[in-house]
Design a protein around this motif. Structure first.
Motif, PDB file in Angstrom:
ATOM      1  N   LEU A 173      -1.800  -1.940  -1.654  1.00 27.87           N
ATOM      2  CA  LEU A 173      -2.005  -0.948  -2.697  1.00 27.87           C
ATOM      3  C   LEU A 173      -2.652  -1.583  -3.918  1.00 27.87           C
ATOM      4  O   LEU A 173      -2.463  -2.761  -4.202  1.00 27.87           O
ATOM      5  CB  LEU A 173      -0.662  -0.322  -3.106  1.00 27.87           C
ATOM      6  N   ASP A 174      -3.403  -0.786  -4.655  1.00 28.48           N
ATOM      7  CA  ASP A 174      -4.026  -1.247  -5.884  1.00 28.48           C
ATOM      8  C   ASP A 174      -2.970  -1.314  -6.988  1.00 28.48           C
ATOM      9  O   ASP A 174      -2.254  -0.325  -7.208  1.00 28.48           O
ATOM     10  CB  ASP A 174      -5.149  -0.295  -6.288  1.00 28.48           C
ATOM     11  N   ASP A 231      -0.125  -5.983  -3.640  1.00 25.99           N
ATOM     12  CA  ASP A 231      -1.124  -6.591  -2.749  1.00 25.99           C
ATOM     13  C   ASP A 231      -0.588  -6.674  -1.317  1.00 25.99           C
ATOM     14  O   ASP A 231      -1.306  -6.349  -0.362  1.00 25.99           O
ATOM     15  CB  ASP A 231      -1.481  -7.982  -3.263  1.00 25.99           C
ATOM     16  N   SER A 234      -2.997   1.587  -9.412  1.00 28.26           N
ATOM     17  CA  SER A 234      -2.517   2.819  -8.786  1.00 28.26           C
ATOM     18  C   SER A 234      -1.000   2.797  -8.614  1.00 28.26           C
ATOM     19  O   SER A 234      -0.330   3.823  -8.763  1.00 28.26           O
ATOM     20  CB  SER A 234      -3.188   3.018  -7.422  1.00 28.26           C
TER      21      SER A 234
END
Length: 225
Positions: A145-146, A141, A149
């Motif tokens: 970024l996810d 976070d 992913s």
């Protein structure tokens, strides 16, 4: 065929993540490969040297022309690192006569270098090595970024999930600490963030195949030889 000595690797599918119980040195003689291991990802080329500590894990992807690599034994206690040699040929010639002397000469002449490529999977790997308590979702976070992913991308780069890499980073700290630790195993477990001694024992045994007590006795005996 002995693990030590010269080995030729043709271009092939990536060598899956694997682990060696004994420490060793890999000297790239020709060609090259991308290694992703406990010190990060390294683009190894002719003249590069990779030091692998006891029970370190890594995966390898060989380039189109493959690679010729000289594997040499190392003394216990070695930590993973990367470096370069100015005169590889002299090490190869010496290794034909004496692998131990070749290893000692290479260690004396080795110039350590920065080891990782430096994109986000390597930054996460470094963060997990530094802090095995790191919350992966929080790191993702903060990096924008996810989390899903991140898990997939990290596994593609390193051949293992971030959670497993974190678990192994903590366990390797325990394995490396056993040789010089003089307190109780329970206090070592607490110092390294394990739930208790049993938790640490299961973790160490899952990687080494033996209990911390037996491994500690081996390290102490090796240091006396």
């Amino acid at each position: 065929m002995s693990f030590y000595g010269l080995h030729k690797y043709d271009r092939c599918a990536p060598m899956p993540r694997h682990r060696h119980a004994e420490p060793y040195m890999a000297i790239v003689i020709e060609g090259g490969y991308l290694e992703a291991g406990d010190i990060g990802r390294i683009e190894a080329r002719s003249g590069d040297v990779l030091l692998h500590g006891s029970f370190e894990a890594h995966q390898d992807k060989f380039e189109a022309r493959g690679a010729t690599v000289l594997n040499l034994p190392l003394k216990p206690g070695c930590r993973p690192a990367a470096g370069r040699l100015a005169d590889v040929d002299s090490i190869v010639r010496l290794a034909e006569r004496d692998l131990i002397e070749a290893s000692n000469k290479a260690c004396a002449e080795l110039e350590l270098v920065k080891s990782t490529l430096g994109d986000w999977p390597d930054l996460l790997a470094a963060a997990l090595r530094h802090d095995p308590d790191l919350a992966i979702a929080k790191w993702a976070d903060e990096a924008g970024l996810d989390p899903a992913s991140v898990s997939r991308g990290f596994a593609k780069a390193y051949g293992v999930s971030p959670k497993r890499f974190r678990f192994e980073a903590r366990t390797l700290r325990a394995i490396r600490g056993l040789g010089h630790w003089r307190g109780s195993l329970a206090s070592l477990a607490a110092d390294l963030g394990f739930a208790d001694q049993a938790h640490m024992s299961r973790a160490v045994a899952s990687i080494t195949g033996v209990t911390p007590a037996r491994l500690q006795a081996k390290w102490v005996q090796s240091s006396r030889n």
